[in-house]
Enzyme design. Sequence first.
Site, short mmCIF file in Angstrom:
data_model
loop_
_atom_site.label_atom_id
_atom_site.label_comp_id
_atom_site.label_asym_id
_atom_site.label_seq_id
_atom_site.Cartn_x
_atom_site.Cartn_y
_atom_site.Cartn_z
N LYS A 275 31.88 -3.45 -39.22
CA LYS A 275 31.84 -3.61 -37.77
C LYS A 275 33.24 -3.48 -37.23
O LYS A 275 34.22 -3.77 -37.95
CB LYS A 275 31.30 -4.99 -37.40
CG LYS A 275 30.74 -5.06 -36.01
CD LYS A 275 29.35 -4.45 -35.98
CE LYS A 275 28.66 -4.64 -34.67
NZ LYS A 275 27.21 -4.41 -34.84
N1 GLU Z 1 25.46 -1.41 -33.47
C1 GLU Z 1 24.15 -1.25 -33.99
C2 GLU Z 1 23.74 -2.45 -34.81
O1 GLU Z 1 24.27 -3.53 -34.67
C3 GLU Z 1 23.99 0.08 -34.74
C4 GLU Z 1 24.87 0.25 -35.91
C5 GLU Z 1 24.80 1.66 -36.50
O2 GLU Z 1 23.97 2.44 -36.09
O3 GLU Z 1 25.62 1.93 -37.38
O4 GLU Z 1 22.82 -2.39 -35.59
#
Ligand code: GLU
Length: 435
Positions: free
Chosen positions: A125
Amino acid sequence: MPTDLRLPTDSIVKPDKDSFLHEENPFEAMMSRFDRAAQLLDLEPGLYKVLRHPEKQIIVSMPVMMDNGEVEVFTGYRVLYNTSRGPAKGGIRFDLQVSLDEVKALAAWMTWKCAVVNLPFGGAKGGVICDPLKMSAGELERLTRRYTMGIIHTLGPDSDVPAPDVNTNERVMAWLMDTYSMHHRHTVTAVVTGKPVEMGGSLGRREATGRGCMIVTKQALKHLGIKMQDTSVAVQGFGNVGSIAAQLMVREGCRIRAISDRTGGYYNKGGIDIEAALKYVAQHRSLDGFKGGDQITQEELLTSDVDVLLPAALENVITSKNAAKIQARVICEGANGPTTAGADSILDEKEIFVIPDILANAGGVTVSYFEWVQDRGGYFWSEDTVNERLNDIMCRSFADVLKLSMQHKVNMRTAAYMVSISRVATVHRLRGIYA
Ligand code: GLU
């Protein structure tokens, strides 16, 4: 033979009894759930220790020239929690609330999320402390490019693949992809997902998280013997996740009794006209002033008289303070971490069926995976194919978690952690420890 990482079981760290005191620290919230599942799995202490630590944490200070000619320095993070199953995967958020602890928790959640739906990805993240609503497009572009440069050594289709998250979108992903590609001297579409369709994005990606929420809610109601047609729903958050889930649930026959966004909530016992609400937001950028229901507070929305509650906004909205008042029979966690660890036992006592975030909102990363596969193959699928494959993965994952929850007589959250931790653990055992 896989290496045995077993150590004496007494070195397993017991969950912190005081963790409820810090119920809003997302990393501790994640860890307390992880600990419970690890104990039920009887995870060997060596592996337990490995999985409690993020692999890599990057902190960058980014000077950005603002429109008024002054230089601002922003702080950003990228945390790679675990990459044993494949490239790190996870979004980037731009928000004033961002902290290293939050990004660490979200990176761990991405690890469990990718594993619970069995994608060949690890978890990561990113976050930048900023208020994007107060920044111009030019400032956001310069910040995005500078952030990309700050973390460029970790990025790559085989190493770390970002995506949108809170306050970032397709446009931000396009700048990130361009910055990365410029420095690699060729276009690399698969370095990021959630891009515009015109430059290698996937059809259905924008709707995928909301669609996934609808699919797992349907499965939960089926399991509980409740017909979707007779179901009332409250949706907190009317962004990409909440609004799409609401729209798709209406198509399945549900009645959406309450909706909200950051400007407030709206309640209509007979059902809110979701298409009208979507039109209103498209014109006014928020629900502020929407006339399709009586005004209610966020707290009233969470405790309203509905069958299904879909928190699809931010973290820590269902806490030990309001959990006892929740009337819903099913909670589908569209947001990441909307329920604190302190609220879990109260929801259990009330026999509320919680579809945990790492399963409920995994539709987004699942179609991110499809996007990455399509970019790498250079061959793009129809929207129907994307939706069909998403449906298969969400239904199969729901069934995997439900089965384990019934076998071990644990709630869906613990079962989801057990499924994912055991998948990550198996790969660690097979790979062994490199020395
Ligand atoms: N931000 C989204 C999540 O928390 C998508 C993450 C992604 O597609 O890599 O799942």
